[in-house]
Design a protein around this motif. Structure first.
Motif, PDB file in Angstrom:
ATOM      1  N   UNK A 155       0.987  -1.029  -0.091  1.00 38.48           N
ATOM      2  CA  UNK A 155       0.190   0.008   0.054  1.00 38.48           C
ATOM      3  C   UNK A 155       0.755   1.065   0.030  1.00 38.48           C
ATOM      4  N   UNK A 156       1.811   1.379   0.946  1.00 37.11           N
ATOM      5  CA  UNK A 156       2.472   2.685   1.111  1.00 37.11           C
ATOM      6  C   UNK A 156       3.420   2.768  -0.257  1.00 37.11           C
ATOM      7  N   UNK A 157       4.084   1.521  -0.752  1.00 30.92           N
ATOM      8  CA  UNK A 157       4.748   1.694  -2.042  1.00 30.92           C
ATOM      9  C   UNK A 157       4.011   1.976  -3.227  1.00 30.92           C
ATOM     10  N   UNK A 158       2.853   1.722  -3.369  1.00 24.00           N
ATOM     11  CA  UNK A 158       2.001   2.068  -4.535  1.00 24.00           C
ATOM     12  C   UNK A 158       1.540   3.373  -4.625  1.00 24.00           C
ATOM     13  N   UNK A 159       1.198   3.789  -3.400  1.00 25.35           N
ATOM     14  CA  UNK A 159       0.674   5.121  -3.088  1.00 25.35           C
ATOM     15  C   UNK A 159       1.988   6.150  -3.379  1.00 25.35           C
ATOM     16  N   UNK A 160       3.007   5.847  -2.934  1.00 28.34           N
ATOM     17  CA  UNK A 160       4.218   6.714  -3.127  1.00 28.34           C
ATOM     18  C   UNK A 160       4.567   6.717  -4.522  1.00 28.34           C
ATOM     19  N   UNK A 161       4.428   5.658  -5.359  1.00 26.95           N
ATOM     20  CA  UNK A 161       4.735   5.445  -6.690  1.00 26.95           C
ATOM     21  C   UNK A 161       3.688   6.315  -7.712  1.00 26.95           C
TER      22      UNK A 161
END
Lengths: 508, 359
Positions: A122-128
Motif C-alpha cells: 500500500x505505501x509503495x504504490x501510493x508513493x509511486x
C-alpha cells in the motif's frame, strides 16, 4: 545487453523509487548484485536462478551485474526478486523489453517460479502513484490491498511465467478491480459489546468521555474487576475509521507485515496490547529494519497497557513523545524515520502489588514500602498526560447474574460521534482534532467558564490541592462532557463531573 | 556557657554517652560541675567506666574550644538544646523513670508546655485504622490538645498530618538523630512539622536510626503526654510498647476497638481485653476523660436538595460504592458524579478507595 526495471523500496512508511539495472555481458559467468543490498537481497540470486529455470526459461551462464540505483541507500526485503528476474530475462532477450518502462514491478519469487506477497504494498504504490507511475505488477496475494488505491492500474499475477507472458503481450490480464472502502457502519465487528460488561457504570461513563474527547485514561482496581474487558470495548464505541485513517493505519501495518491478504485494508481500529515485558524497540519501533513499533501499530486506535506499573520504566517514559506529538521519531545509524503514533492510551493498574488495597473483600498483604514503590513506577510526567482516572471496583455476583444489561456500544458510539463532530467543527482549520489536544490558547478561546464554574474550580483547587496542569485537565474534560451533552457552554455540572475524574495524587 | 547544659553536651556529643551513663556520671558528681571538677572525680569514673574512657574524658573536659564548636554547629543547624534543668523542659516528662537529660529540638519549643496527647499505632494500618486516627487526631487537635507521635509510617504520620491539617499543633519525637529523616519518605511532613510544630529527639545530629532507639523514643512520647491513644495496633506493634510505658508512667491509656476479624487490630483488642476501661469510642470520650470540652463541627450551611439528603443519609448508614449510589439515588452516572463532587467539595462526603464513598 542492459535492461532497466522500475521498482520501489520502503523508507519508513513511504516508498522511494529504485531502478534495477541488469547488465548481461559475455565473460566469466557470475551474478553480482551491487547498490548496498541487504542479506535478503544478496540471497535473491539463488531464488532468481531457480525460479527462472523452473519457469522453463534459460538461466544462461553469463556475467550478470545487477545495480540497485540509487546505489548509496541500503536496501532490504525480498520485493526485488521479481524485477531482477524480469531484468535478467529481458537482458538475455528471452522476453521483449519494449513494455518494461511502463511498469513498476514488485514481488518476491519462490523457487518454483511463483510470485509471493510482500510487505508494504500500500505505501509503495501510493508513493509511486504520487510520483506519476500508473501501471503496476504486484503479487496476486497483495491484490486486495492494492485494489483500494484509486487511479492505479494494478496487475496482480501469480507466477514468473505469467508476468513474462503478460509483458510479452501473450497473456491478456485485466487490472485489479477497484474496491470501495466501506466500514459497514452500525455493525459491531469486534466480538465484544459494552452491554457485556455488567455494572461498572462509573467506569463506562469515564470510557465514554475519554473516547469522545480523545483523553488518555487510567483505570485502577483489584484483579478481575473487569478493567481489561472495559478496555477491549473501547474500539466498539470509537467512531468508524474514515478512508484516510484506514489507509494511514494500513500503511503502517503493511510495512510491519501484519496485514491480511483477504481483507486488504484495515477497517477495524487497532487495539494493541503489548505485554509488559515488551522491549523498548518493540514499543517505539526500530531494529535493523527500522520497523514500526506498538505505538505506531496502535495509530488511530488504542494502546492498552495492562498492569502499567509492571512495564519497564524506560519503556513507559518513551511514550511521552508520541503522547505529546502524535508521532515517533526513530533514529538509527542509517536513517531517521518518523512513524505516525496517534493513539489513545488506556492503562490499567492495581491499587498495590497484591491488588487488594482498599478492597472490601480481601485484605491487602503489601507493606507500605511495596505500595509506594509500585505507585512510584508511573512517573509524574507520564501521569500528567492522563486526563481521566477511573476507579473500577469488583462486581457482586448478584450483579453478574441478574444485572440489567446496560447500554450497548452502538448507543454510546452515537453520542461519541456527535461529540466528535462538534469538535471537528470547533477545530476546523487547526492541527488539533480533539479536546484532549487543546493548546492553552485554545482552552482560553473555547472553554470560557461562567462565574459559577470558576468558583467551583477555585474551591476544588484549594480543597484538593490541584496543580495548574490539573486544572487545565479538568477544564478539558469538562469541555468534552459539555460536547457529549451538546451544550455550547461548560456548565457547573460538567465541571463538577470532571472533577471526579481527576488524577488523585498518591500521598507522600 | 551554661554549666549544666555544657556538661550534658560535652558528655553526649563529645564523649558519646547516652542518657543512662550520663545520669550515673551526674550522680557521681553530685552538685559539682562535672566538667570543671573532673580531675577530682577521675579516680571514681575510671573505676566505674575503665581508664580508657576516663582518660578520654580527662583530655576533653576543659577544652572550651571543642565545646564551643559543638554549640556553634548546633546553632547553625537551627537545633535548640534543652537540659532537664531548664525551665523550658516539660514538667510532665521529669516524672518518668529515666527522663531524657538532654533534648534536641527543632521548631516551636513552647509546645512542650501545652497539654499533649500521644497518638500511636501500627506502621502498616488498615484503612479503618487510618480513618480512626484521622478522626481522633483532627478532633483532639481542634480541642486545643497537642498531638504527640513518633513520625513513623502509617498511624504516626497520619496523626501528625491530620493535626496540622486541622490547624492544630503537633510534636514529633524522633528515634534517630534530630536532623535525620526516618523514614525518608516523610521528608515533606518533617519540614512541615519543623515549621508549624516541634521535632524533638534524645539523639543529637548525625545519629542514625537503630532498632533499640525506637522503644527508648516511645517512653518520651508517653512521657510528654497526659494520655496515650492507640488507634490500631497489631499483635507485635511497637505501639503496644508505648501503651505499656504509658501505664507504667501513670498516664491514661485510651484504645480504640478494632475489627475483630482482622489481624491488624489484634493488639488493640487485646489491650481492651486486659484493661476494659481503656476503650474509647469517640474523640469526645477522650476529651471527657481529660476534662476538656469536646469539639463540635459547625453544621454545614449548605442547603441540600432532596436527592443529596438521601445520598448523605445513605452514606451515613454505611459506605457505599458507585453502583449502590446509582441505585439509591436513581441518578445517571453523569449526574451522580456531579453531585458527588459538590458534596465532596463542601466536605460533606469523601471518596474512599475502589469507588466507595463515605461521610
Amino acid at each position: 545487453m542492459l535492461a532497466v526495471i522500475k521498482s520501489y523500496a520502503l523508507e519508513g512508511i513511504e516508498g522511494y523509487p529504485v531502478d534495477i539495472e541488469v547488465d548481461v555481458q559475455s565473460g566469466i559467468p557470475g551474478f553480482d548484485i551491487v547498490g548496498l543490498p541487504g542479506s535478503s537481497i544478496k540471497e535473491a540470486r539463488n531464488r532468481v536462478r531457480s525460479a527462472i529455470r523452473n519457469s522453463s526459461f534459460d538461466f544462461m551462464p553469463r556475467k550478470v551485474t545487477v545495480n540497485l540505483a540509487p546505489a548509496d541507500t541500503e536496501k532490504n526485503g525480498s520485493a526485488f526478486d521479481l524485477p531482477i528476474a524480469v531484468g535478467f530475462l529481458a537482458g538475455t532477450e528471452q522476453i521483449p523489453d519494449a513494455a518494461l518502462k511502463d511498469y513498476v514491478i514488485i514481488g518476491e519469487l519462490s523457487l518454483d517460479g511463483g510470485v509471493r506477497r510482500v510487505n508494504g504494498i500500500l505505501p509503495l504504490l501510493i508513493s509511486a502513484l504520487m510520483a506519476g507511475h500508473k501501471k503496476f505488477i504486484v503479487p496476486r496475494d497483495n491484490a486486495k490491498e492494492a485494489s483500494y488505491i484509486l487511479g492505479a492500474e494494478v496487475y496482480a499475477l501469480q507466477t514468473l511465467s505469467e508476468v513474462c507472458s503478460f509483458l510479452g503481450g501473450i497473456l491478456d490480464s485485466k487490472p485489479v478491480e477497484h474496491s470501495e472502502y466501506s466500514s459497514d457502519p452500525g455493525v459491531n465487528k469486534y466480538g465484544i459489546d459494552l452491554s457485556d460488561v455488567k455494572g461498572q457504570n462509573a467506569a463506562k461513563r469515564a470510557l465514554e468521555i475519554a473516547v469522545a474527547g480523545g483523553h488518555n485514561l487510567l483505570m485502577c482496581g483489584p484483579p478481575g474487576a473487569g478493567k481489561t474487558m472495559l478496555a477491549k470495548c473501547v474500539p466498539t464505541i470509537m467512531p468508524d475509521m474514515t478512508f484516510e485513517e484506514a489507509i494511514e493505519t494500513t500503511k503502517i501495518h503493511s510495512v510491519a507485515g501484519c496485514t491480511d491478504s483477504e481483507q486488504g485494508v484495515i477497517t477495524l481500529r487497532p487495539f494493541r496490547t503489548p505485554h509488559h515485558t515488551a522491549s523498548l524497540i518493540s514499543m517505539i519501533g526500530g531494529g535493523p529494519n527500522s520497523k514500526p513499533g506498538e505505538v505506531s501499530l496502535a495509530h488511530n486506535g488504542v494502546l492498552f497497557l495492562d498492569e502499567m506499573p509492571e512495564y519497564q520504566s524506560k519503556t513507559l517514559e518513551t511514550l511521552r513523545q508520541p503522547l505529546e506529538d502524535g508521532f515517533i521519531t526513530v533514529t538509527r545509524i542509517h536513517r531517521v524515520i518518523e512513524y505516525p503514533a496517534g493513539f489513545m492510551l488506556i492503562a490499567s493498574m492495581n491499587p498495590c502489588p497484591c491488588g487488594y488495597d482498599g478492597s472490601r473483600i480481601k485484605e491487602c498483604t503489601c507493606t507500605p514500602l511495596e505500595k509506594r514503590r509500585y505507585k512510584s513506577r508511573i512517573s509524574g510526567p507520564l501521569l500528567d498526560r492522563i486526563d481521566i482516572y477511573a476507579d473500577v471496583d469488583g462486581v457482586d455476583y448478584s450483579d453478574l447474574k441478574t444485572g440489567i444489561p446496560g447500554e450497548n456500544s452502538a448507543a454510546v458510539k452515537a453520542r461519541v460521534e456527535k461529540a466528535r463532530r462538534i469538535q471537528r467543527e470547533r477545530f476546523a482549520g487547526t492541527l488539533t482534532h480533539t479536546n484532549a489536544r487543546m493548546s492553552n490558547a485554545q482552552i482560553k478561546k473555547f472553554c470560557t467558564l461562567t462565574p459559577g464554574c470558576d468558583r467551583l474550580v477555585e474551591i476544588a483547587f484549594d480543597r484538593f490541592k490541584l496543580s495548574a496542569r490539573g486544572v487545565s485537565r479538568i477544564i478539558k474534560t469538562a469541555r468534552t462532557i459539555a460536547d457529549l451533552r451538546g451544550g455550547a457552554e461548560i456548565c457547573e455540572t460538567d465541571i463538577a463531573e470532571a472533577i471526579q475524574y481527576r488524577v488523585r495524587e498518591t500521598e507522600a | 556557657m551554661n554549666g549544666k547544659l555544657g556538661a550534658l553536651v560535652w558528655m553526649n556529643r563529645i564523649c558519646g554517652f547516652a542518657t543512662q551513663k550520663m545520669q550515673r556520671l551526674l550522680a557521681i558528681a553530685g552538685d559539682a560541675d562535672i566538667r570543671r571538677q573532673f580531675p577530682s572525680l577521675y579516680a571514681r569514673v575510671a573505676q566505674m567506666m575503665g581508664s580508657d574512657t576516663a582518660g578520654l574524658m580527662m583530655q576533653t573536659c576543659t577544652d572550651e574550644e571543642l565545646l564551643n564548636r559543638e554549640f556553634d554547629l548546633l546553632a547553625r543547624a537551627g537545633i535548640r538544646t534543652i537540659s532537664y534543668a531548664d525551665e523550658e523542659y516539660p514538667a510532665l516528662l521529669k516524672e518518668i523513670p529515666l527522663p531524657p537529660l538532654l533534648l534536641y529540638c527543632k521548631g516551636d519549643i513552647s509546645l512542650m508546655q501545652t497539654r499533649c496527647i500521644g497518638i500511636v499505632g501500627s506502621r502498616d494500618p488498615s484503612r479503618y485504622g487510618l480513618e480512626v486516627t484521622e478522626l481522633f487526631s483532627k478532633t483532639l487537635a481542634k480541642c486545643g490538645l497537642t498531638i504527640v507521635s513518633g513520625l513513623a509510617r502509617g498511624i504516626d504520620s497520619t496523626a501528625h498530618r491530620a493535626a496540622l491539617e486541622a490547624g492544630g499543633k503537633t510534636i514529633a519525637v524522633l528515634g534517630c538523630g534530630i536532623d535525620k529523616i526516618y523514614p525518608a519518605d516523610n521528608a515533606p511532613l518533617y519540614k512541615k512539622i519543623e515549621k508549624d510544630g516541634l521535632l524533638i529527639s534524645e539523639y543529637g545530629p548525625g545519629v542514625p536510626a537503630s532498632n533499640f532507639q525506637f522503644p527508648e523514643r516511645n517512653r518520651i512520647i508517653s512521657g510528654l503526654s497526659e494520655g496515650v491513644l492507640v488507634t490500631e495496633a497489631g499483635q507485635k506493634s511497637g505501639s503496644l510498647h508505648t501503651a505499656n510505658n504509658a501505664v507504667d508512667q501513670g498516664r491514661d491509656l485510651y484504645v480504640v476497638p478494632c475489627n475483630i476479624t482482622s489481624s491488624r487490630g489484634f493488639g488493640s483488642n487485646m489491650l481492651i481485653k486486659k484493661m476494659p476501661h481503656c476503650a474509647v469510642f469517640s474523640p469526645d470520650d477522650v476529651a471527657e476523660r481529660l476534662g476538656i470540652h469536646g469539639y463540635k463541627e459547625p453544621v454545614s450551611a449548605m442547603q441540600l436538595d432532596f436527592i443529596e439528603e438521601k445520598l448523605v443519609a445513605g452514606l451515613g448508614y454505611a459506605e457505599l460504592n458507585f453502583e449502590q449510589l446509582l441505585e439509591l439515588t436513581g441518578l445517571g452516572a453523569s449526574e451522580l458524579n456531579a453531585t458527588l463532587t459538590k458534596l465532596e467539595l463542601f466536605g460533606i462526603i469523601k471518596k474512599l478507595d475502589n469507588n466507595y464513598y463515605g461521610v
